[in-house]
Design a protein around this motif. Structure first.
Motif, PDB file in Angstrom:
ATOM      1  N   UNK A   1      17.337   0.366  -6.755  1.00  0.00           N
ATOM      2  CA  UNK A   1      17.412  -0.957  -6.142  1.00  0.00           C
ATOM      3  C   UNK A   1      16.793  -1.053  -4.750  1.00  0.00           C
ATOM      4  N   UNK A   2      16.593   0.103  -4.084  1.00  0.00           N
ATOM      5  CA  UNK A   2      15.959   0.062  -2.770  1.00  0.00           C
ATOM      6  C   UNK A   2      14.920   1.176  -2.644  1.00  0.00           C
ATOM      7  N   UNK A   3      13.846   0.875  -1.912  1.00  0.00           N
ATOM      8  CA  UNK A   3      12.746   1.829  -1.753  1.00  0.00           C
ATOM      9  C   UNK A   3      12.354   1.909  -0.280  1.00  0.00           C
ATOM     10  N   UNK A   4      11.950   3.107   0.124  1.00  0.00           N
ATOM     11  CA  UNK A   4      11.414   3.265   1.483  1.00  0.00           C
ATOM     12  C   UNK A   4       9.977   3.762   1.362  1.00  0.00           C
ATOM     13  N   UNK A   5       9.053   2.894   1.751  1.00  0.00           N
ATOM     14  CA  UNK A   5       7.636   3.242   1.681  1.00  0.00           C
ATOM     15  C   UNK A   5       7.206   3.862   3.008  1.00  0.00           C
ATOM     16  N   UNK A   6       6.696   5.085   2.917  1.00  0.00           N
ATOM     17  CA  UNK A   6       6.488   5.915   4.098  1.00  0.00           C
ATOM     18  C   UNK A   6       5.024   5.887   4.545  1.00  0.00           C
ATOM     19  N   UNK A   7       4.821   5.647   5.831  1.00  0.00           N
ATOM     20  CA  UNK A   7       3.472   5.628   6.389  1.00  0.00           C
ATOM     21  C   UNK A   7       3.001   7.020   6.773  1.00  0.00           C
ATOM     22  N   UNK A   8       1.696   7.261   6.662  1.00  0.00           N
ATOM     23  CA  UNK A   8       1.137   8.561   7.034  1.00  0.00           C
ATOM     24  C   UNK A   8       0.026   8.481   8.083  1.00  0.00           C
ATOM     25  N   UNK A   9      -0.560   7.289   8.269  1.00  0.00           N
ATOM     26  CA  UNK A   9      -1.529   7.102   9.362  1.00  0.00           C
ATOM     27  C   UNK A   9      -1.329   5.697   9.946  1.00  0.00           C
ATOM     28  N   UNK A  10      -1.776   5.508  11.178  1.00  0.00           N
ATOM     29  CA  UNK A  10      -1.710   4.176  11.778  1.00  0.00           C
ATOM     30  C   UNK A  10      -2.743   3.252  11.139  1.00  0.00           C
ATOM     31  N   UNK A  11      -3.880   3.831  10.732  1.00  0.00           N
ATOM     32  CA  UNK A  11      -4.939   3.036  10.083  1.00  0.00           C
ATOM     33  C   UNK A  11      -4.431   2.301   8.847  1.00  0.00           C
ATOM     34  N   UNK A  12      -3.647   3.000   8.041  1.00  0.00           N
ATOM     35  CA  UNK A  12      -3.209   2.445   6.752  1.00  0.00           C
ATOM     36  C   UNK A  12      -1.962   1.581   6.873  1.00  0.00           C
ATOM     37  N   UNK A  13      -1.324   1.612   8.038  1.00  0.00           N
ATOM     38  CA  UNK A  13      -0.026   0.947   8.184  1.00  0.00           C
ATOM     39  C   UNK A  13      -0.056  -0.576   7.954  1.00  0.00           C
ATOM     40  N   UNK A  14      -1.000  -1.321   8.571  1.00  0.00           N
ATOM     41  CA  UNK A  14      -0.982  -2.784   8.377  1.00  0.00           C
ATOM     42  C   UNK A  14      -1.107  -3.187   6.905  1.00  0.00           C
TER      43      UNK A  14
END
Ligand code: ZN
Ligand code: ZN
Length: 255
Positions: free
Chosen positions: A34-47
């Motif tokens: 029911x809940x997910x945490x999507x994890x960032x790995x670079x600032x470029x891809x974050x937006x």
């Protein structure tokens, strides 16, 4: 009810496997995830990742620079700005990986220290990736005062002594599909010994699909296989693993 505490939703196969992120979220929900945490790995891809997950209230984000991506563009001010977003519940993934990129060790340490400082400042928990770097990882967490913000050692593959040292800093331990792999004998013993109050579960999708999906691309719905394996290892019910790991997720990230 289950939570996938670590996935990379912007990296899944939207050509052949899924019809957009809504499809992934729906498949997870159908499996009671029911809940997910999507994890960032670079600032470029974050937006772009934030734009993808924006319509889904049950999908959270983290902002970070992965130890294997430390040569990507970086600005502390920009990261501070991104990480202050209300949907961002954690800083990371960050940490140290001396296995794949020992040559960037010094830069990995610098980025890690910066992210520990940011997590403490914003009081958001850390998502830690560590490989072949146990002592330095603990050292940087301790020196940075990481017990103030807490966090999780994600995709745990270390030994019990490391888990205990991390738990003393208030950290949780997140178990991925690796625990279902036949050769992961030491990890299975660690998972049996850890307190349920400190466990999280994750897919790390699109990587590391658990048995019986090995060879396919991983997705959040498959976190149930990780939970089922832990339940069987510990001789407890699947619903207890689901409930406890979901409570732990809320205590750590949604406090
Ligand atoms: Zn990782
Ligand atoms: Zn990851």
């Amino acid at each position: 009810m289950f939570v996938d505490s670590h996935c990379h939703l912007d990296k899944l196969d939207y050509q052949d496997l899924h019809q957009g992120i809504g499809d992934v979220v729906a498949k997870a929900k159908a499996a009671n995830v029911t809940e997910l945490l999507s994890v960032g790995v670079t600032l470029d891809a974050f937006p772009n990742m934030m734009e993808m997950i924006a319509p889904y209230d049950n999908v959270y984000a983290s902002c970070g620079v992965h130890p294997l991506d430390v040569e990507s563009d970086f600005s502390f001010e920009l990261m501070h700005q991104y990480a202050s977003h209300t949907k961002v519940v954690a800083i990371g993934e960050t940490g140290l990986d001396y296995h794949y990129q020992p040559e960037t060790k010094a830069l990995q340490q610098q980025r890690f220290e910066q992210q520990v400082a940011l997590a403490v400042e914003l009081n958001k928990p850390l998502i830690i990736h560590t490989r072949n770097a146990r002592e330095d990882t603990l050292d940087i967490l301790r020196r940075g005062g990481a017990e103030k913000c807490g966090g999780v050692i994600h995709c745990f593959t270390e030994d019990l002594a490391f888990a205990q040292a991390a738990m003393e800093l208030g950290f949780y331990i997140s178990i991925s599909g690796i625990v279902t792999f036949r050769q992961a004998t030491e990890l299975k013993e660690v998972v049996k010994a850890l307190p349920l109050e400190r466990l999280l579960i994750e897919t790390d999708s699109p990587y590391l699909a658990p048995v019986p999906h090995r060879g396919k691309q991983n997705q959040p719905a498959y976190v149930v296989e990780v939970a089922a394996y832990i339940a069987q290892l510990r001789g407890i019910s699947l619903s207890e693993v689901g409930q406890k790991t979901s409570d732990n997720f809320r205590n750590l990230f949604l406090r």
